[in-house]
Write a protein that holds these residues in place. Structure first.
Motif, PDB file in Angstrom:
ATOM      1  N   THR A  71      -1.336  11.770  -0.338  1.00  0.00           N
ATOM      2  CA  THR A  71      -2.126  10.669  -0.893  1.00  0.00           C
ATOM      3  C   THR A  71      -3.512  11.182  -1.240  1.00  0.00           C
ATOM      4  OG1 THR A  71      -0.942   9.049   0.459  1.00  0.00           O
ATOM      5  CG2 THR A  71      -3.026   8.344  -0.500  1.00  0.00           C
ATOM      6  N   GLY A  72      -3.918  10.934  -2.495  1.00  0.00           N
ATOM      7  CA  GLY A  72      -5.238  11.338  -2.931  1.00  0.00           C
ATOM      8  C   GLY A  72      -6.014  10.129  -3.417  1.00  0.00           C
ATOM      9  N   THR A  73      -6.660  10.289  -4.542  1.00  0.00           N
ATOM     10  CA  THR A  73      -7.323   9.137  -5.159  1.00  0.00           C
ATOM     11  C   THR A  73      -6.299   8.055  -5.476  1.00  0.00           C
ATOM     12  OG1 THR A  73      -8.946  10.624  -6.147  1.00  0.00           O
ATOM     13  CG2 THR A  73      -8.790   8.417  -7.083  1.00  0.00           C
ATOM     14  N   PHE A  74      -5.089   8.515  -5.832  1.00  0.00           N
ATOM     15  CA  PHE A  74      -4.009   7.604  -6.182  1.00  0.00           C
ATOM     16  C   PHE A  74      -2.861   7.756  -5.181  1.00  0.00           C
ATOM     17  CE2 PHE A  74      -6.423   8.728  -9.980  1.00  0.00           C
ATOM     18  CZ  PHE A  74      -6.864   7.467 -10.364  1.00  0.00           C
ATOM     19  N   CYS A  75      -1.745   7.108  -5.444  1.00  0.00           N
ATOM     20  CA  CYS A  75      -0.641   7.138  -4.475  1.00  0.00           C
ATOM     21  C   CYS A  75      -0.164   8.554  -4.184  1.00  0.00           C
ATOM     22  CB  CYS A  75       0.530   6.313  -4.996  1.00  0.00           C
ATOM     23  SG  CYS A  75       0.241   4.529  -5.025  1.00  0.00           S
TER      24      CYS A  75
ATOM     25  N   MET B 202       3.096   4.345   4.543  1.00  0.00           N
ATOM     26  CA  MET B 202       3.521   5.480   3.726  1.00  0.00           C
ATOM     27  C   MET B 202       2.340   6.195   3.076  1.00  0.00           C
ATOM     28  SD  MET B 202       6.789   3.616   1.893  1.00  0.00           S
ATOM     29  CE  MET B 202       7.192   4.955   0.771  1.00  0.00           C
ATOM     30  N   LEU B 203       1.260   5.440   2.810  1.00  0.00           N
ATOM     31  CA  LEU B 203       0.132   5.981   2.054  1.00  0.00           C
ATOM     32  C   LEU B 203      -1.008   6.470   2.944  1.00  0.00           C
ATOM     33  CD1 LEU B 203       0.025   3.220  -0.717  1.00  0.00           C
ATOM     34  CD2 LEU B 203       0.635   5.617  -1.076  1.00  0.00           C
ATOM     35  N   ALA B 204      -1.297   5.733   4.004  1.00  0.00           N
ATOM     36  CA  ALA B 204      -2.467   6.045   4.824  1.00  0.00           C
ATOM     37  C   ALA B 204      -2.289   7.391   5.536  1.00  0.00           C
ATOM     38  CB  ALA B 204      -2.694   4.929   5.840  1.00  0.00           C
ATOM     39  N   ASP B 205      -3.306   8.237   5.404  1.00  0.00           N
ATOM     40  CA  ASP B 205      -3.350   9.522   6.115  1.00  0.00           C
ATOM     41  C   ASP B 205      -2.208  10.473   5.741  1.00  0.00           C
ATOM     42  OD1 ASP B 205      -5.636   8.701   7.536  1.00  0.00           O
ATOM     43  OD2 ASP B 205      -4.387   7.651   9.000  1.00  0.00           O
TER      44      ASP B 205
ATOM     45  N   TYR C   3      -4.520  -3.845   4.540  1.00  0.00           N
ATOM     46  CA  TYR C   3      -3.986  -2.760   3.723  1.00  0.00           C
ATOM     47  C   TYR C   3      -5.119  -2.018   2.999  1.00  0.00           C
ATOM     48  CZ  TYR C   3      -0.485  -6.376   4.448  1.00  0.00           C
ATOM     49  OH  TYR C   3       0.286  -7.362   5.006  1.00  0.00           O
ATOM     50  N   PRO C   4      -6.019  -1.379   3.735  1.00  0.00           N
ATOM     51  CA  PRO C   4      -7.194  -0.763   3.088  1.00  0.00           C
ATOM     52  C   PRO C   4      -6.847   0.376   2.136  1.00  0.00           C
ATOM     53  CG  PRO C   4      -7.046  -0.130   5.413  1.00  0.00           C
ATOM     54  CD  PRO C   4      -6.041  -1.224   5.192  1.00  0.00           C
ATOM     55  N   THR C   5      -5.796   1.123   2.418  1.00  0.00           N
ATOM     56  CA  THR C   5      -5.441   2.233   1.524  1.00  0.00           C
ATOM     57  C   THR C   5      -4.926   1.689   0.203  1.00  0.00           C
ATOM     58  OG1 THR C   5      -4.801   3.482   3.495  1.00  0.00           O
ATOM     59  CG2 THR C   5      -4.198   4.410   1.358  1.00  0.00           C
ATOM     60  N   ILE C   6      -4.090   0.656   0.256  1.00  0.00           N
ATOM     61  CA  ILE C   6      -3.609   0.018  -0.964  1.00  0.00           C
ATOM     62  C   ILE C   6      -4.777  -0.486  -1.792  1.00  0.00           C
ATOM     63  CG2 ILE C   6      -2.383  -2.028  -1.820  1.00  0.00           C
ATOM     64  CD1 ILE C   6      -0.327  -1.567   0.419  1.00  0.00           C
ATOM     65  N   LEU C   7      -5.745  -1.139  -1.146  1.00  0.00           N
ATOM     66  CA  LEU C   7      -6.890  -1.677  -1.879  1.00  0.00           C
ATOM     67  C   LEU C   7      -7.753  -0.561  -2.459  1.00  0.00           C
ATOM     68  CD1 LEU C   7      -7.976  -4.648   0.422  1.00  0.00           C
ATOM     69  CD2 LEU C   7      -6.790  -4.759  -1.784  1.00  0.00           C
ATOM     70  N   ARG C   8      -7.912   0.529  -1.735  1.00  0.00           N
ATOM     71  CA  ARG C   8      -8.699   1.649  -2.249  1.00  0.00           C
ATOM     72  C   ARG C   8      -8.051   2.240  -3.499  1.00  0.00           C
ATOM     73  NH1 ARG C   8      -8.024   6.730  -2.321  1.00  0.00           N
ATOM     74  NH2 ARG C   8      -6.416   6.872  -0.707  1.00  0.00           N
ATOM     75  N   ILE C   9      -6.728   2.405  -3.459  1.00  0.00           N
ATOM     76  CA  ILE C   9      -6.011   2.959  -4.615  1.00  0.00           C
ATOM     77  C   ILE C   9      -6.067   1.989  -5.794  1.00  0.00           C
ATOM     78  CG2 ILE C   9      -3.728   3.634  -5.473  1.00  0.00           C
ATOM     79  CD1 ILE C   9      -3.180   4.704  -2.611  1.00  0.00           C
ATOM     80  N   GLU C  10      -5.890   0.710  -5.514  1.00  0.00           N
ATOM     81  CA  GLU C  10      -5.982  -0.275  -6.597  1.00  0.00           C
ATOM     82  C   GLU C  10      -7.348  -0.206  -7.274  1.00  0.00           C
ATOM     83  OE1 GLU C  10      -6.011  -5.085  -7.389  1.00  0.00           O
ATOM     84  OE2 GLU C  10      -7.088  -4.135  -5.737  1.00  0.00           O
TER      85      GLU C  10
ATOM     86  N   VAL D 112      -0.254  -1.568  -8.657  1.00  0.00           N
ATOM     87  CA  VAL D 112      -1.315  -2.465  -9.116  1.00  0.00           C
ATOM     88  C   VAL D 112      -0.780  -3.851  -9.486  1.00  0.00           C
ATOM     89  CG1 VAL D 112      -3.013  -2.826 -10.957  1.00  0.00           C
ATOM     90  CG2 VAL D 112      -2.936  -0.648  -9.729  1.00  0.00           C
ATOM     91  N   PRO D 113       0.309  -3.971 -10.247  1.00  0.00           N
ATOM     92  CA  PRO D 113       0.840  -5.315 -10.527  1.00  0.00           C
ATOM     93  C   PRO D 113       1.283  -6.062  -9.271  1.00  0.00           C
ATOM     94  CG  PRO D 113       1.693  -3.741 -12.112  1.00  0.00           C
ATOM     95  CD  PRO D 113       1.023  -2.938 -11.037  1.00  0.00           C
ATOM     96  N   GLN D 114       1.784  -5.349  -8.266  1.00  0.00           N
ATOM     97  CA  GLN D 114       2.207  -6.044  -7.059  1.00  0.00           C
ATOM     98  C   GLN D 114       1.011  -6.555  -6.260  1.00  0.00           C
ATOM     99  OE1 GLN D 114       5.595  -6.747  -6.361  1.00  0.00           O
ATOM    100  NE2 GLN D 114       4.422  -8.206  -5.151  1.00  0.00           N
ATOM    101  N   VAL D 115      -0.099  -5.829  -6.291  1.00  0.00           N
ATOM    102  CA  VAL D 115      -1.316  -6.343  -5.662  1.00  0.00           C
ATOM    103  C   VAL D 115      -1.805  -7.591  -6.408  1.00  0.00           C
ATOM    104  CG1 VAL D 115      -3.693  -5.825  -5.009  1.00  0.00           C
ATOM    105  CG2 VAL D 115      -1.943  -4.055  -4.795  1.00  0.00           C
TER     106      VAL D 115
END
Length: 222
Positions: free
Chosen positions: A158-162, A151-154, A191-198, A175-178
């Motif tokens: 999606t910007g700096t955040f979700c 849902m987030l990648a590309d 999950y590189p996009t999730i990690l980048r946003i976190e 963030v709490p789910q990560v």
């Protein structure tokens, strides 16, 4: 509306309470923490006194004046409607829908399957061994994160955040789910996009101050 007398019933490691702490911090709203220990003496959330605060026996609960607010995402929306700046939801309806969809994918579809009361029932009700309980948690986080990553990648929104370049309710939930995923030793490399946003979120003081280990009821590091 005055932010006086905001009181958050919380547990330091509750990811739902973590979401609300982030929202309060982003709004720069002062609040009092009322710790509710979810493990001590069988769980303080099960006491009659706390059931008067929340009949569900769950945290968080936000008290504003005499009114008690329940359910973390609903509390975040209340904060945004009551103190609009800085906003936690975008202006455009389609963007708000996307933020809510991401938040609900976490709060409704991932988190409930690895919540404390589910794991306690596995342990005390069905006597499921620890390795099987851990495998359950890991499976559902991985399943949910695979969908979130897609849902987030590309995605153009999606910007700096979700959603865009300012944090929203979606980031308050992500963030709490990560954090939970790391607790249960989930491999996050897919999950590189999730990690980048976190990483972008945790660079902000509002997210840093909301970390579980920074809460007044967190155990001292040994």
């Amino acid at each position: 509306m005055s932010a006086e007398h905001l009181r958050l019933y919380s547990y330091w490691r509750s990811s739902a309470a973590y979401r609300v702490r982030i929202g309060l911090n982003l709004k720069q709203l002062p609040y009092e923490t009322v710790p509710v220990h979810l493990l001590r003496d069988g769980g303080e959330q099960r006491t009659e006194a706390f059931r008067d605060v929340n009949p569900q026996g769950l945290v968080p609960v936000l008290q504003h004046g005499e009114r008690l607010m329940r359910q973390s995402v609903a509390i975040l929306e209340y904060l945004d409607e009551t103190w609009p700046e800085p906003p936690l939801l975008p202006t455009a309806a389609r963007d708000r829908q996307r933020v809510r969809a991401i938040a609900q994918a976490i709060a409704c579809d991932i988190h409930p399957l690895n919540n404390l009361r589910v794991l306690q029932y596995f342990s005390h009700g069905w006597h499921v061994p620890q390795p099987e309980r851990d495998a359950w948690v890991q499976h559902w986080i991985q399943d949910g994160f695979a969908a979130l990553e897609a849902m987030l990648a590309d995605h153009p929104s999606t910007g700096t955040f979700c959603e865009g370049n300012t944090p929203t309710i979606a980031d308050c939930c992500l963030v709490p789910q990560v954090y939970n995923a790391r607790r249960f030793a989930v491999d996050l490399s897919p999950y590189p996009t999730i990690l980048r946003i976190e990483k972008a979120c945790l660079a902000l003081p509002a997210f840093e101050a909301a970390r579980p280990e920074r809460q007044p009821d967190a155990p001292e590091a040994s």
